[in-house]
Design a protein around this motif. Structure first.
Motif, PDB file in Angstrom:
ATOM      1  N   ARG A 175       0.829  -1.210   0.000  1.00  0.00           N
ATOM      2  CA  ARG A 175       0.000   0.000   0.000  1.00  0.00           C
ATOM      3  C   ARG A 175       0.864   1.262   0.000  1.00  0.00           C
ATOM      4  O   ARG A 175       0.342   2.370  -0.073  1.00  0.00           O
ATOM      5  N   GLU A 176       2.172   1.080   0.099  1.00  0.00           N
ATOM      6  CA  GLU A 176       3.086   2.228   0.212  1.00  0.00           C
ATOM      7  C   GLU A 176       3.247   2.929  -1.134  1.00  0.00           C
ATOM      8  O   GLU A 176       3.687   2.333  -2.104  1.00  0.00           O
ATOM      9  N   LYS A 177       2.892   4.196  -1.176  1.00  0.00           N
ATOM     10  CA  LYS A 177       3.059   5.012  -2.382  1.00  0.00           C
ATOM     11  C   LYS A 177       4.490   5.547  -2.440  1.00  0.00           C
ATOM     12  O   LYS A 177       5.120   5.785  -1.414  1.00  0.00           O
ATOM     13  N   PHE A 178       4.994   5.747  -3.672  1.00  0.00           N
ATOM     14  CA  PHE A 178       6.299   6.382  -3.807  1.00  0.00           C
ATOM     15  C   PHE A 178       6.205   7.551  -4.788  1.00  0.00           C
ATOM     16  O   PHE A 178       5.333   7.584  -5.659  1.00  0.00           O
ATOM     17  N   LYS A 179       7.102   8.495  -4.603  1.00  0.00           N
ATOM     18  CA  LYS A 179       7.191   9.648  -5.499  1.00  0.00           C
ATOM     19  C   LYS A 179       8.340   9.396  -6.459  1.00  0.00           C
ATOM     20  O   LYS A 179       9.460   9.131  -6.039  1.00  0.00           O
ATOM     21  N   GLU A 180       8.031   9.454  -7.753  1.00  0.00           N
ATOM     22  CA  GLU A 180       9.037   9.151  -8.775  1.00  0.00           C
ATOM     23  C   GLU A 180      10.260  10.030  -8.611  1.00  0.00           C
ATOM     24  O   GLU A 180      10.170  11.251  -8.501  1.00  0.00           O
ATOM     25  N   ARG A 181      11.433   9.412  -8.603  1.00  0.00           N
ATOM     26  CA  ARG A 181      12.690  10.139  -8.429  1.00  0.00           C
ATOM     27  C   ARG A 181      13.467  10.185  -9.755  1.00  0.00           C
ATOM     28  O   ARG A 181      13.285   9.337 -10.617  1.00  0.00           O
ATOM     29  N   GLU A 182      14.300  11.186  -9.906  1.00  0.00           N
ATOM     30  CA  GLU A 182      15.188  11.328 -11.070  1.00  0.00           C
ATOM     31  C   GLU A 182      14.448  11.051 -12.391  1.00  0.00           C
ATOM     32  O   GLU A 182      14.807  10.164 -13.166  1.00  0.00           O
ATOM     33  N   LYS A 183      13.405  11.840 -12.639  1.00  0.00           N
ATOM     34  CA  LYS A 183      12.525  11.603 -13.782  1.00  0.00           C
ATOM     35  C   LYS A 183      13.262  11.624 -15.119  1.00  0.00           C
ATOM     36  O   LYS A 183      12.973  10.821 -16.009  1.00  0.00           O
ATOM     37  N   THR A 184      14.219  12.542 -15.283  1.00  0.00           N
ATOM     38  CA  THR A 184      14.954  12.636 -16.552  1.00  0.00           C
ATOM     39  C   THR A 184      15.737  11.363 -16.810  1.00  0.00           C
ATOM     40  O   THR A 184      15.716  10.809 -17.924  1.00  0.00           O
ATOM     41  N   PHE A 185      16.428  10.866 -15.790  1.00  0.00           N
ATOM     42  CA  PHE A 185      17.199   9.626 -15.910  1.00  0.00           C
ATOM     43  C   PHE A 185      16.273   8.455 -16.238  1.00  0.00           C
ATOM     44  O   PHE A 185      16.569   7.646 -17.126  1.00  0.00           O
ATOM     45  N   ILE A 186      15.162   8.366 -15.546  1.00  0.00           N
ATOM     46  CA  ILE A 186      14.216   7.258 -15.753  1.00  0.00           C
ATOM     47  C   ILE A 186      13.686   7.263 -17.186  1.00  0.00           C
ATOM     48  O   ILE A 186      13.606   6.215 -17.836  1.00  0.00           O
ATOM     49  N   GLU A 187      13.346   8.445 -17.708  1.00  0.00           N
ATOM     50  CA  GLU A 187      12.838   8.528 -19.079  1.00  0.00           C
ATOM     51  C   GLU A 187      13.905   8.113 -20.086  1.00  0.00           C
ATOM     52  O   GLU A 187      13.603   7.450 -21.086  1.00  0.00           O
ATOM     53  N   LYS A 188      15.150   8.482 -19.839  1.00  0.00           N
ATOM     54  CA  LYS A 188      16.240   8.086 -20.738  1.00  0.00           C
ATOM     55  C   LYS A 188      16.412   6.570 -20.741  1.00  0.00           C
ATOM     56  O   LYS A 188      16.627   5.964 -21.794  1.00  0.00           O
ATOM     57  N   VAL A 189      16.338   5.972 -19.569  1.00  0.00           N
ATOM     58  CA  VAL A 189      16.458   4.513 -19.473  1.00  0.00           C
ATOM     59  C   VAL A 189      15.310   3.830 -20.223  1.00  0.00           C
ATOM     60  O   VAL A 189      15.519   2.883 -20.991  1.00  0.00           O
ATOM     61  N   LYS A 190      14.097   4.318 -20.030  1.00  0.00           N
ATOM     62  CA  LYS A 190      12.932   3.718 -20.684  1.00  0.00           C
ATOM     63  C   LYS A 190      12.993   3.880 -22.200  1.00  0.00           C
ATOM     64  O   LYS A 190      12.611   2.969 -22.947  1.00  0.00           O
ATOM     65  N   ASN A 191      13.486   5.017 -22.679  1.00  0.00           N
ATOM     66  CA  ASN A 191      13.520   5.288 -24.117  1.00  0.00           C
ATOM     67  C   ASN A 191      14.639   4.542 -24.830  1.00  0.00           C
ATOM     68  O   ASN A 191      14.577   4.331 -26.041  1.00  0.00           O
ATOM     69  N   ASN A 192      15.678   4.174 -24.102  1.00  0.00           N
ATOM     70  CA  ASN A 192      16.802   3.436 -24.705  1.00  0.00           C
ATOM     71  C   ASN A 192      17.216   2.352 -23.717  1.00  0.00           C
ATOM     72  O   ASN A 192      18.301   2.378 -23.160  1.00  0.00           O
ATOM     73  N   PHE A 193      16.314   1.378 -23.524  1.00  0.00           N
ATOM     74  CA  PHE A 193      16.487   0.438 -22.424  1.00  0.00           C
ATOM     75  C   PHE A 193      17.733  -0.427 -22.582  1.00  0.00           C
ATOM     76  O   PHE A 193      18.007  -0.961 -23.653  1.00  0.00           O
ATOM     77  N   ASP A 194      18.466  -0.538 -21.487  1.00  0.00           N
ATOM     78  CA  ASP A 194      19.685  -1.347 -21.437  1.00  0.00           C
ATOM     79  C   ASP A 194      19.640  -2.162 -20.148  1.00  0.00           C
ATOM     80  O   ASP A 194      19.617  -1.589 -19.058  1.00  0.00           O
TER      81      ASP A 194
END
Length: 277
Positions: A175-194
């Motif tokens: 039930r623990e919610k989290f606040k997304e951290r380092e959004k720019t880094f996360i988007e880069k990882v998702k867009n060019n997944f390694d």
């Protein structure tokens, strides 16, 4: 009452099923029953090379699948059971490796996706019994990879990590919610997944002529080139990815930077020499 089935399959489909049972850590009986339970109402493959090499598989329908089994055959007007199951297993075998893995681990994928969508921490239990609590961000694979990974922030080690899907036994959505951290880094990882999380990490190598040809030819896990000066390559690459990729190159590569990675290769080659002496 037990229901045994014997099915003739194209040899390559049988080999795929054999490989999947080992890699996904399931029995053949489980896999055949799971395919039947989840794909029996799908449109099935018609094409079949009757002259090609074949293999024979046998399995027992489990209790759940035996319920209303004959009603199902009548409803679908299935006259020859073996032909139906051959087409069913061929449909599964013609999925890509990534799709087959996501299909087998569908329950885990669905719970991870709930965690991603609702931004809730998940508890992962691995096949070896170890547990981790993570913030889930993405399920992906690289362009040429054949496996799926959960990209997450590991709350125990306080690092971004990828976890291989087929190593996971169960997932519990908290039930623990989290606040997304380092959004720019996360988007880069998702867009060019390694799978090796190379985003923002660099190494420098020197390649021989043969090494440069190997680099062009070996595409799986190949690092992205940032800059090239003759035989010196600056690459976007984590240390773990470099260890996996460049181990094949032997003396056709020299690791220049970082020094800790250079030392790792140096020690590996030393130990290899000791083995052969």
């Amino acid at each position: 009452m037990e229901k045994k089935l014997r099915v003739t399959l194209p040899k390559h489909i049988g080999e795929i099923i054999e490989s999947d049972t080992e890699e996904f850590k399931v029995t053949k009986n489980f896999l055949f029953n799971y395919i039947f339970e989840n794909l029996k109402n799908e449109k099935l493959i018609e094409d079949y090379d009757k002259d090609g090499e074949k293999t024979v598989v046998q399995f027992n329908l489990n209790k759940k699948n035996r319920e209303n089994y004959y009603d199902f055959l009548e409803e679908k007007n299935i006259q020859i059971e073996a032909n139906f199951f051959r087409r069913l297993f061929m449909k599964y075998g013609n999925f890509s490796k990534k799709k087959r893995e996501r299909f087998i681990f569908k329950g885990i994928v669905e719970r991870v996706e709930i965690g991603i969508e609702e931004k809730r921490n998940i508890k992962i239990t691995f096949m070896d019994g170890k547990e981790r609590k993570v913030e889930p961000y993405y399920i992906g694979s690289s362009e040429l990879e054949i496996a799926n990974y959960i990209f997450s922030y590991d709350l125990d080690s306080e690092k971004f990590k990828n976890y291989r899907l087929n190593n996971i036994k169960s997932v519990y959505v908290t039930r623990e919610k989290f606040k997304e951290r380092e959004k720019t880094f996360i988007e880069k990882v998702k867009n060019n997944f390694d799978p090796f999380l190379s985003e923002g990490k660099k190494i420098k190598v020197k390649l021989s002529e043969t090494g440069q040809k190997m680099f062009r030819d070996l595409k799986v896990n190949r690092p992205k080139v940032i800059k090239k000066d003759k035989d010196i390559y600056e690459l976007q690459c984590s240390e773990e990815k470099a260890k996996r990729y460049f181990t094949y190159f032997l003396d056709e590569v020299e690791i220049l930077e970082p020094l800790v990675l250079r030392e790792w290769f140096k020690e590996k080659y030393k130990k290899a020499v000791e083995v052969y002496n």
